[in-house]
Each structure stands twice: as C-alpha cells, then as structure tokens.
Design a protein around this motif. Structure first.
Motif, short mmCIF file in Angstrom:
data_model
loop_
_atom_site.label_atom_id
_atom_site.label_comp_id
_atom_site.label_asym_id
_atom_site.label_seq_id
_atom_site.Cartn_x
_atom_site.Cartn_y
_atom_site.Cartn_z
N THR A 56 -50.84 67.02 -14.31
CA THR A 56 -50.71 65.57 -14.37
C THR A 56 -50.15 65.12 -15.71
OG1 THR A 56 -52.63 65.41 -12.91
CG2 THR A 56 -51.93 63.39 -14.00
N ALA A 57 -50.55 65.80 -16.79
CA ALA A 57 -50.02 65.48 -18.11
C ALA A 57 -48.52 65.76 -18.17
CB ALA A 57 -50.74 66.28 -19.18
N SER A 58 -48.10 66.89 -17.59
CA SER A 58 -46.68 67.22 -17.55
C SER A 58 -45.92 66.17 -16.72
CB SER A 58 -46.48 68.61 -16.95
OG SER A 58 -45.12 68.96 -16.94
N ALA A 59 -46.52 65.77 -15.61
CA ALA A 59 -45.91 64.74 -14.76
C ALA A 59 -45.75 63.43 -15.53
CB ALA A 59 -46.76 64.52 -13.51
N THR A 60 -46.79 63.01 -16.21
CA THR A 60 -46.75 61.75 -16.96
C THR A 60 -45.75 61.83 -18.10
OG1 THR A 60 -49.10 61.41 -16.45
CG2 THR A 60 -48.18 60.09 -18.23
N SER A 61 -45.67 62.99 -18.74
CA SER A 61 -44.74 63.14 -19.86
C SER A 61 -43.29 62.97 -19.42
CB SER A 61 -44.93 64.50 -20.53
OG SER A 61 -44.37 65.55 -19.74
N LYS A 62 -43.00 63.28 -18.17
CA LYS A 62 -41.63 63.14 -17.70
C LYS A 62 -41.20 61.67 -17.67
CE LYS A 62 -41.26 67.10 -17.92
NZ LYS A 62 -42.51 67.17 -18.51
N VAL A 63 -42.11 60.79 -17.25
CA VAL A 63 -41.79 59.36 -17.24
C VAL A 63 -41.58 58.87 -18.67
CG1 VAL A 63 -42.60 57.05 -16.61
CG2 VAL A 63 -43.08 59.00 -15.11
N VAL A 64 -42.43 59.34 -19.59
CA VAL A 64 -42.27 58.98 -21.01
C VAL A 64 -40.94 59.50 -21.54
CG1 VAL A 64 -43.24 59.25 -23.32
CG2 VAL A 64 -44.77 58.98 -21.36
N ASN A 65 -40.59 60.73 -21.18
CA ASN A 65 -39.33 61.32 -21.64
C ASN A 65 -38.11 60.58 -21.11
OD1 ASN A 65 -40.32 63.33 -23.29
ND2 ASN A 65 -40.38 64.87 -21.69
N VAL A 66 -38.21 60.08 -19.89
CA VAL A 66 -37.10 59.28 -19.34
C VAL A 66 -36.85 58.07 -20.23
CG1 VAL A 66 -36.36 57.82 -17.43
CG2 VAL A 66 -37.34 60.06 -16.96
N CYS A 67 -37.94 57.40 -20.64
CA CYS A 67 -37.80 56.21 -21.50
C CYS A 67 -37.13 56.56 -22.82
CB CYS A 67 -39.17 55.59 -21.76
SG CYS A 67 -40.00 54.94 -20.31
N THR A 68 -37.61 57.64 -23.46
CA THR A 68 -37.06 57.99 -24.78
C THR A 68 -35.63 58.52 -24.65
OG1 THR A 68 -38.09 60.19 -24.61
CG2 THR A 68 -39.32 58.48 -25.76
N ASN A 69 -35.36 59.31 -23.62
CA ASN A 69 -34.01 59.84 -23.45
C ASN A 69 -32.99 58.74 -23.16
OD1 ASN A 69 -34.71 62.49 -23.89
ND2 ASN A 69 -34.93 63.01 -21.74
N LEU A 70 -33.39 57.76 -22.35
CA LEU A 70 -32.48 56.66 -22.06
C LEU A 70 -32.17 55.86 -23.32
CD1 LEU A 70 -33.75 55.29 -18.61
CD2 LEU A 70 -31.55 56.38 -19.09
N GLY A 71 -33.21 55.62 -24.14
CA GLY A 71 -32.98 54.89 -25.38
C GLY A 71 -31.99 55.61 -26.28
#
Length: 261
Positions: A181-196
C-alpha cells in the motif's frame, strides 16, 4: 534528437522497461534509467538527460499509480496532498541545491541508507504486517505531508538518489501502511512531483521528446508488470526488492564518492 545508434536505442528501451518495473515495486528506477541515458546519449547537456528521464518516468509511474488505484489500495486524497507538499518541497530543495556540495552530502546519505537497511533487516515485520484499517487519521496525514511530502520532496530537489525508496519507507512509518500500500501511495505522490519537474524541463525546452516517447512505451510496460507483480506477491516480495534497491543505492553513492573519475 542527437544521432543515436540502434544498439543504444534498444539498450535504452530495455533500461526503461527495467526502471519502470523497479519504480512500480518499490521506487528507485532512476538508479538504472538515468545512468543509461548518460551513457546512451553522450555529448548532450545534463539538463536534456534529466528532462528526458522525467518525461519517460512519468508515464510508467502514472501507469503503476492507475493500476494500484483501480485495486482500491490508495487513499487518493491523502496521496495528492502529500504529492503537492512533495512538489513544493522539491522546488525549495532545487533552490538550495546550487550552494550544496554533493560530495559532502553523499556520505551522509550512505549512513542514512545503511541505517535504513539495518532497520529493515533487523525488523522482518516492517511493512509486512497488515496496514491500518480505514483511512489514515488527520494527525498521520499531517505527518505524511511534512515528512514524506515536504521533507523527502526537499531532498529530491536537493540531490535526489533513492527518493522513491525513502518515500515508501516514510509512508509505512507515518501512515502505518503495509509495503504494498505504501508503494501504491508513493506512485501517486511521484506522479505529482514528476509532472511538476517535467513542466519545468518542457518550458526550458530540455526534453528529447522522440526518444522519450519511445522509451516511455517500455517504461509503461515495465511499470504495469511491476505493479501487478507487487499486488500478486505481496509485502514480502516488495521488502526483498527494497533491500536490493537500498544496497544498490549505497554501492552507487560509494562509487560516485570515491571511485568515479
């Protein structure tokens, strides 16, 4: 796009697929993809390598995030809040990066990584027990925003290696999630940072779009396969990959610090 041999293109695509798989399982795919781009596209400015890397990574990360969200593993609202904090932290870290000597920071990061490795090895239950039932409490979300978001985001902008791995560990600690679940949640966070970051690179014109588009197809496939494997095999599998990635990060940082010419 610079002239790149067919052999280099094939190797870059394979590296992108492997990086997408690693990112989807536990983070740290940049450990493979970024050096591959540096070797495969010689002679270009580093900004183009970084921009192209982000353009590729955001595709695989988004695919993995979508796979996890569809399975209902992610509290999207909490993940997006942490992601926004991480994006802002990354901007702040990048602002200070110019005045920091990475040769000084690398030994400190290696110490932190070795401590993380020892903790994971000495605590076999870390991240493998079932996570907290129901949505995280307000206090834990705030802790996640401050530590996993702003704190690790700042580190990402400042120097970067191992950000995805640190993020997974921080989410286990703050939100009481299991490793999947932590890995899953980190992907959404990574999408935000990568897009920025990608918006910044695109605005500067430092993305090799045709190469990025080709590599992104393979990164997408790797990310999708990695997410499905993590879901199927569970937290024990993610923990094993985590140990391998942390050891690899320590080795890379040690090489950069003492052996790279």
């Amino acid at each position: 796009m610079p002239d790149i041999s067919m052999t280099a293109i094939v190797l870059l695509c394979l590296a992108a697929a492997a990086a997408g798989w690693i990112d989807a399982v536990v983070g740290g795919g940049g450990l493979l993809q970024l050096p591959a781009l540096l070797v495969g596209v010689p002679g270009v400015q580093p900004a183009y390598v970084l921009g192209t890397n982000k353009a590729v990574s955001v595709v695989g990360t988004t695919a993995a995030a979508f796979t996890y969200v569809r399975k209902g593993l992610v509290d999207v609202r909490a993940a997006v809040r942490i992601g926004i904090a991480a994006a802002l932290g990354s901007l702040a870290g990048a602002f200070f990066a110019a005045g920091i000597d990475s040769a000084v920071l690398r030994p400190l990061i290696m110490v932190v990584l070795l401590a993380v490795l020892a903790f994971v090895l000495l605590r076999p239950s870390f991240g493998t027990a079932p996570g907290a039932v129901g949505p995280p409490t307000r206090a834990r979300v705030i802790a996640g925003i401050l530590i996993a978001g702003a704190g690790i985001g700042f580190y990402d902008g400042l120097i970067g290696p191992g950000t995805g791995t640190f993020l997974v560990i921080a989410l286990v600690a703050t939100l009481q999630l299991d490793l999947v679940t932590a890995s899953a949640t980190s992907k959404v966070v990574n999408v935000c940072t990568n897009l920025g970051a990608l918006v910044t690179f695109a605005h500067q014109g430092t993305v090799l779009w045709r190469l990025a588009a080709l590599m992104a197809v393979f990164n997408l496939a790797g990310g999708t396969i990695g997410a499905r494997m993590a879901l199927k095999r569970g937290s024990g599998f993610v923990r094993a990959v985590l140990v391998v990635v942390v050891v690899s990060l320590v080795c890379k940082l040690a090489y950069d610090q003492w052996l790279a010419g």
